[in-house]
Design an enzyme around this catalytic site. Structure first.
Site, mmCIF file in Angstrom:
data_model
loop_
_atom_site.group_PDB
_atom_site.id
_atom_site.type_symbol
_atom_site.label_atom_id
_atom_site.label_comp_id
_atom_site.label_asym_id
_atom_site.label_seq_id
_atom_site.Cartn_x
_atom_site.Cartn_y
_atom_site.Cartn_z
ATOM 1 N N GLY A 1 0.555 -0.994 -0.236
ATOM 2 C CA GLY A 1 -0.137 0.483 -0.077
ATOM 3 C C GLY A 1 0.892 1.037 0.196
ATOM 4 O O GLY A 1 0.115 2.623 -0.110
ATOM 5 N N GLU B 1 4.252 -7.022 1.564
ATOM 6 C CA GLU B 1 3.591 -7.642 0.801
ATOM 7 C C GLU B 1 3.588 -5.969 -0.862
ATOM 8 O O GLU B 1 2.431 -5.263 -0.760
ATOM 9 C CB GLU B 1 1.743 -8.002 0.488
ATOM 10 C CG GLU B 1 2.064 -9.375 1.349
ATOM 11 C CD GLU B 1 0.290 -9.202 1.678
ATOM 12 O OE1 GLU B 1 -0.341 -8.258 1.547
ATOM 13 O OE2 GLU B 1 0.610 -10.109 2.789
ATOM 14 N N ARG C 1 2.060 -1.192 -6.083
ATOM 15 C CA ARG C 1 2.619 -0.307 -6.943
ATOM 16 C C ARG C 1 3.939 0.774 -6.146
ATOM 17 O O ARG C 1 4.661 0.947 -7.455
ATOM 18 C CB ARG C 1 1.973 1.172 -6.261
ATOM 19 C CG ARG C 1 1.501 2.352 -7.070
ATOM 20 C CD ARG C 1 1.390 3.460 -6.122
ATOM 21 N NE ARG C 1 -0.068 2.683 -5.671
ATOM 22 C CZ ARG C 1 -0.956 2.495 -6.774
ATOM 23 N NH1 ARG C 1 -1.326 3.278 -8.037
ATOM 24 N NH2 ARG C 1 -2.726 2.239 -6.028
ATOM 25 N N ARG D 1 -6.501 3.903 -15.018
ATOM 26 C CA ARG D 1 -6.683 4.568 -14.097
ATOM 27 C C ARG D 1 -7.370 5.479 -13.630
ATOM 28 O O ARG D 1 -8.150 5.690 -13.223
ATOM 29 C CB ARG D 1 -4.758 4.109 -13.283
ATOM 30 C CG ARG D 1 -4.608 2.958 -12.747
ATOM 31 C CD ARG D 1 -2.717 3.626 -12.067
ATOM 32 N NE ARG D 1 -3.312 4.284 -10.548
ATOM 33 C CZ ARG D 1 -2.795 5.202 -10.890
ATOM 34 N NH1 ARG D 1 -2.413 6.229 -11.560
ATOM 35 N NH2 ARG D 1 -2.830 5.395 -9.450
ATOM 36 N N TYR E 1 -10.018 5.556 -11.366
ATOM 37 C CA TYR E 1 -10.526 6.430 -10.234
ATOM 38 C C TYR E 1 -9.533 8.065 -10.176
ATOM 39 O O TYR E 1 -9.129 8.458 -8.966
ATOM 40 C CB TYR E 1 -8.675 6.055 -9.153
ATOM 41 C CG TYR E 1 -8.633 4.522 -8.951
ATOM 42 C CD1 TYR E 1 -9.385 3.409 -8.903
ATOM 43 C CD2 TYR E 1 -7.547 3.990 -10.263
ATOM 44 C CE1 TYR E 1 -9.216 2.093 -8.428
ATOM 45 C CE2 TYR E 1 -7.358 2.961 -9.636
ATOM 46 C CZ TYR E 1 -7.779 1.610 -9.267
ATOM 47 O OH TYR E 1 -7.895 -0.050 -9.334
ATOM 48 N N CYS F 1 -14.277 4.933 -27.239
ATOM 49 C CA CYS F 1 -15.800 5.573 -27.299
ATOM 50 C C CYS F 1 -16.677 5.556 -26.560
ATOM 51 O O CYS F 1 -17.907 4.610 -25.617
ATOM 52 C CB CYS F 1 -16.149 5.063 -28.941
ATOM 53 S SG CYS F 1 -15.587 4.404 -29.979
ATOM 54 N N GLU F 2 -15.730 6.236 -25.346
ATOM 55 C CA GLU F 2 -16.244 6.282 -24.070
ATOM 56 C C GLU F 2 -15.542 8.314 -23.067
ATOM 57 O O GLU F 2 -15.091 8.004 -23.679
ATOM 58 C CB GLU F 2 -15.729 5.352 -23.033
ATOM 59 C CG GLU F 2 -15.957 4.115 -22.722
ATOM 60 C CD GLU F 2 -17.285 3.572 -22.579
ATOM 61 O OE1 GLU F 2 -17.591 4.278 -21.724
ATOM 62 O OE2 GLU F 2 -17.595 2.298 -22.506
ATOM 63 N N TYR G 1 -0.345 -1.189 -12.091
ATOM 64 C CA TYR G 1 -1.704 -1.013 -12.352
ATOM 65 C C TYR G 1 -2.208 -0.537 -13.611
ATOM 66 O O TYR G 1 -2.961 0.610 -13.604
ATOM 67 C CB TYR G 1 -2.504 -0.606 -11.087
ATOM 68 C CG TYR G 1 -2.720 -1.032 -9.852
ATOM 69 C CD1 TYR G 1 -2.778 -2.225 -9.283
ATOM 70 C CD2 TYR G 1 -1.656 -0.112 -8.813
ATOM 71 C CE1 TYR G 1 -2.635 -3.188 -8.485
ATOM 72 C CE2 TYR G 1 -1.473 -0.929 -7.764
ATOM 73 C CZ TYR G 1 -2.083 -2.196 -7.791
ATOM 74 O OH TYR G 1 -1.469 -2.728 -5.919
HETATM 75 C C1 LIG Z 1 -2.931 -4.569 -3.705
HETATM 76 C C2 LIG Z 1 -2.328 -5.545 -2.770
HETATM 77 C C3 LIG Z 1 -1.582 -5.591 -2.282
HETATM 78 C C4 LIG Z 1 -0.168 -4.392 -3.079
HETATM 79 O O1 LIG Z 1 -1.081 -2.681 -3.253
HETATM 80 P P1 LIG Z 1 0.075 -1.710 -3.411
HETATM 81 O O2 LIG Z 1 -0.823 -0.933 -2.704
HETATM 82 O O3 LIG Z 1 0.369 -2.780 -4.775
HETATM 83 O O4 LIG Z 1 1.674 -2.074 -2.678
HETATM 84 C C5 LIG Z 1 -0.504 -6.322 -1.262
HETATM 85 N N1 LIG Z 1 -1.758 -6.961 -0.937
HETATM 86 C C6 LIG Z 1 -3.145 -7.240 -0.777
HETATM 87 C C7 LIG Z 1 -3.583 -8.181 0.192
HETATM 88 C C8 LIG Z 1 -3.241 -6.643 -1.998
HETATM 89 O O5 LIG Z 1 -4.331 -6.461 -2.396
#
Ligand SMILES: *Cc1c(COP(=O)(O)O)cnc(C)c1O
Length: 431
Positions: free
Chosen positions: A252, A289, A292, A328, A332, A359-360, A387
């Site tokens: 995240g 994890e 991005r 994106r 968003y 076409c949007e 993404y």
């Molecule tokens: C998408 C996701 C991530 C990665 O999120 P980023 O914002 O790309 O770092 C990590 N863990 C889980 C469970 C996710 O769904």
């Protein structure tokens, strides 16, 4: 944009992307020449940028028992996965298809964790047969099914439960995942009961706990709050006699798209590890994890200006990349910087909405951008490593773009441009 000198980086945090007198370079590769050779739209990624982003995490965790699992949904192209697999990363997957990609790219299956609210029995079987490291389970119902599937294969599934710390990551609602009222994880107040249930199931072995509070997070506070909440749970779960071997704090971390100023991974983890040490969990196996933050600013999408279309209310700059390549903004309202590949000092500038051919009305890539461009010029859409291609579609029967991975002076084609025939392969004509 100032006029080009010898070399000037244009995106803070992405030193591999810089103007030289003959145009924009990624590492030692001239992007205009690359676009002429391979056509547009064209994604180009820097291997050095990916490894630098990974190094920030590795430095943050120096001396710790930590495993970095690249959340590959951010960019799951095989060439990108190879870079991370060779650097020793594990992978966070969300489907059986992603598991096949990890295996095809030479990733270590024992370092794979499987996230997602809707794993099918077939995907569970596939992952158990392959021998993945951990299932990050998101509901009681999923625990029951996973145990049953594991027992049917005479296996024990290693599990972690995704808990919902109910903290606000202060990001776009569509990419905020750790609040009550969204579909992810189990509620904080239910977690202890659900851990006891998991420990009672014969086909499961509890190995960890995980959380993931959202994406494009640009402050440390939500992480610190989530860590406190998760550690409270670890204390309670262990007090009930269930050992938690690893703690997984999710991904995240944001990147700089447009004057965003997220902490660097090592700075963020200095703060988080201080808290972890203070609470006595510093020696625990840690997992993260990130998606991005490992790839987002390592990539650009090169595109050609097809037409300039002046209007009474708006000027449009129609490019050959579209929402099917760069989803994106449409999904968003996200911002990508858009810059000329070669700076045209002679052309006068105007304010444009940069739009694709789909076409949007939602098919826009940038709004109210001041650009000095003419038809035939090439533009670079920045921060396009995460993404974008992994979310690309064939809408309007547009073949997906080609991808290049740059390594110093070398440019490796890692995905050929899709042809129209590719897009309808597998379809059948009526008799
Ligand atoms: C998408 C996701 C991530 C990665 O999120 P980023 O914002 O790309 O770092 C990590 N863990 C889980 C469970 C996710 O769904």
């Amino acid at each position: 944009m100032s006029s080009p000198t010898t070399s000037s980086s244009i995106l803070p945090g992405a030193p591999q992307l810089a103007y030289r007198p003959d145009g924009l370079y990624l590492e030692e590769v001239n992007l205009d020449a690359l676009a002429r050779k391979h056509g547009t739209p064209l994604f180009v990624y820097s291997k050095a940028a990916m490894l630098a982003a990974l190094a920030a995490y590795q430095q943050g965790f120096a001396g710790r028992n930590a495993q970095i699992c690249y959340a590959m949904k951010a960019n799951s192209s095989l060439g990108v996965l190879q870079v991370f697999a060779r650097a020793g990363c594990g992978f966070d997957i969300v489907s059986g298809g992603e598991l096949e990609r990890v295996l095809a790219a030479g990733g270590e299956v024992g370092k794979v964790i499987f996230s997602g609210v809707g794993k099918t029995r077939a995907e569970m079987k596939q992952a158990l047969a392959a021998g993945i490291g951990c299932f990050n389970v998101e509901s009681e119902a999923e625990l029951a099914v996973l145990s049953e599937v594991a027992l049917s294969m005479s296996k024990i599934a290693p599990v972690s439960i995704r808990v919902n710390p109910n903290v606000d990551p202060k990001t776009h609602p569509y990419i905020s995942t750790g609040l009550k009222g969204n579909k992810f994880g189990v509620a904080h107040e239910d977690a202890l009961r659900i851990y006891k249930y998991a420990a009672s199931l014969e086909g499961l072995k509890v190995v960890g706990i995980d959380c993931h509070i959202g994406s494009q997070i640009t402050e440390a506070t939500p992480y610190l709050d989530a860590m406190d909440r998760v550690l409270d749970l670890v204390a309670g779960i262990e007090a009930s006699g269930i050992a938690i071997e690893h703690i997984d704090f999710g991904g995240g971390l944001g990147i700089n798209y447009n004057e965003d100023a997220p902490p660097t991974a090592d700075a963020l983890w200095r703060e988080l590890l201080a808290k972890l040490d203070a609470r006595g969990y510093g020696g625990r196996k840690l997992m993260v994890e990130p998606g991005r933050s490992l790839v987002g600013n390592a990539g650009v999408c090169l595109t050609e200006v097809l037409y300039l279309k002046p209007g009474e209310q708006k000027n449009f700059c129609v490019i050959d990349a579209a929402m099917n390549d760069l989803p994106r903004p449409a999904m968003y309202q996200a911002f990508h910087a858009i810059v000329p590949v070669v700076q045209q000092r002679a052309t006068s500038s105007a304010v444009y909405d940069v739009v694709g051919p789909v076409c949007e009305s939602g098919d826009w890539i940038g709004r109210d951008r001041t650009l000095a461009v003419a038809a035939g010029d090439r533009l670079a859409v920045l921060s396009a490593g995460a993404y974008c291609m992994s979310m690309a579609s064939n809408y309007n029967t547009r073949g997906r773009a080609a991808e290049i991975l740059v390594d110093g002076t070398q440019a490796h084609l890692i995905r050929a441009r899709e042809t129209a025939a590719d897009t309808f392969r597998g379809e059948k004509l009526l008799p």
